[in-house]
Design a protein around this motif. Sequence first.
Motif, short mmCIF file in Angstrom:
data_model
loop_
_atom_site.label_atom_id
_atom_site.label_comp_id
_atom_site.label_asym_id
_atom_site.label_seq_id
_atom_site.Cartn_x
_atom_site.Cartn_y
_atom_site.Cartn_z
N GLU A 16 0.84 -1.20 0.00
CA GLU A 16 0.00 0.00 0.00
C GLU A 16 0.87 1.24 0.00
O GLU A 16 2.05 1.19 0.34
CB GLU A 16 -0.93 0.04 1.22
CG GLU A 16 -0.21 0.35 2.53
CD GLU A 16 -1.14 0.62 3.71
OE1 GLU A 16 -1.87 1.63 3.68
OE2 GLU A 16 -1.12 -0.19 4.64
N PHE A 17 0.27 2.35 -0.40
CA PHE A 17 0.89 3.66 -0.23
C PHE A 17 -0.04 4.43 0.67
O PHE A 17 -1.22 4.58 0.37
CB PHE A 17 1.08 4.38 -1.57
CG PHE A 17 1.78 5.70 -1.40
CD1 PHE A 17 3.16 5.76 -1.33
CD2 PHE A 17 1.05 6.86 -1.26
CE1 PHE A 17 3.81 6.96 -1.13
CE2 PHE A 17 1.70 8.08 -1.06
CZ PHE A 17 3.07 8.13 -1.00
N ASN A 18 0.48 4.92 1.80
CA ASN A 18 -0.34 5.57 2.80
C ASN A 18 -0.14 7.09 2.72
O ASN A 18 0.88 7.61 3.20
CB ASN A 18 0.05 5.04 4.19
CG ASN A 18 -0.87 5.52 5.26
OD1 ASN A 18 -1.14 6.70 5.36
ND2 ASN A 18 -1.33 4.60 6.09
N PRO A 19 -1.10 7.82 2.14
CA PRO A 19 -0.95 9.26 1.98
C PRO A 19 -0.92 10.03 3.30
O PRO A 19 -0.34 11.11 3.39
CB PRO A 19 -2.15 9.67 1.12
CG PRO A 19 -3.12 8.55 1.22
CD PRO A 19 -2.34 7.32 1.54
N ARG A 21 0.62 8.96 6.11
CA ARG A 21 2.02 8.89 6.54
C ARG A 21 2.87 9.85 5.72
O ARG A 21 3.75 10.52 6.26
CB ARG A 21 2.54 7.45 6.41
CG ARG A 21 2.01 6.49 7.46
CD ARG A 21 2.59 5.09 7.29
NE ARG A 21 4.03 5.06 7.46
CZ ARG A 21 4.67 4.78 8.59
NH1 ARG A 21 3.97 4.50 9.68
NH2 ARG A 21 5.98 4.76 8.64
N ASP A 22 2.62 9.89 4.41
CA ASP A 22 3.38 10.79 3.53
C ASP A 22 3.19 12.24 3.95
O ASP A 22 4.16 12.99 4.05
CB ASP A 22 2.94 10.58 2.08
CG ASP A 22 3.80 11.34 1.10
OD1 ASP A 22 5.03 11.42 1.28
OD2 ASP A 22 3.23 11.87 0.12
N ALA A 23 1.96 12.64 4.24
CA ALA A 23 1.67 14.02 4.66
C ALA A 23 2.38 14.37 5.97
O ALA A 23 2.72 15.52 6.21
CB ALA A 23 0.17 14.22 4.79
N ALA A 28 6.02 6.14 3.47
CA ALA A 28 4.62 5.90 3.13
C ALA A 28 4.39 4.68 2.25
O ALA A 28 3.25 4.28 2.06
CB ALA A 28 4.04 7.14 2.45
N ALA A 69 3.87 6.65 -6.83
CA ALA A 69 2.91 7.05 -5.82
C ALA A 69 3.40 8.27 -5.04
O ALA A 69 2.62 9.10 -4.61
CB ALA A 69 2.62 5.90 -4.87
N TYR A 70 4.70 8.39 -4.88
CA TYR A 70 5.28 9.57 -4.24
C TYR A 70 5.25 10.78 -5.19
O TYR A 70 5.60 11.89 -4.80
CB TYR A 70 6.74 9.32 -3.83
CG TYR A 70 6.91 8.70 -2.47
CD1 TYR A 70 6.71 9.44 -1.31
CD2 TYR A 70 7.34 7.39 -2.33
CE1 TYR A 70 6.90 8.90 -0.05
CE2 TYR A 70 7.54 6.83 -1.08
CZ TYR A 70 7.32 7.59 0.06
OH TYR A 70 7.51 7.04 1.30
N GLY A 71 4.90 10.56 -6.45
CA GLY A 71 4.81 11.65 -7.40
C GLY A 71 6.09 11.86 -8.19
O GLY A 71 6.26 12.89 -8.84
#
Length: 74
Positions: A16-19, A21-23, A28, A69-71
């Motif tokens: 998964e990618f957890n937005p 956690r990223d924020a 993430a 996913a990190y952009g």
Amino acid sequence: MSISMQKPVTTFELIEFNPVRDARGKEAAKIRVIEDGEAQGFLWMSEEDLRANIRDVGPSDALSEALRAYGEKL
């Protein structure tokens, strides 16, 4: 008689990618590590972790997907 140690074949799976956690500035990308077909558990990886694993282990669709996913533009 010498025993040669072969390096395990390491692959990855993006769990998964957890937005959220990223924020918060945390790792993430939740990545499953697989060695010789056996799951070894998972790690939370940052963009830097993903790039380091691509450099050290080689190309991986899962790690590239996580970078996207990190952009990141590959």
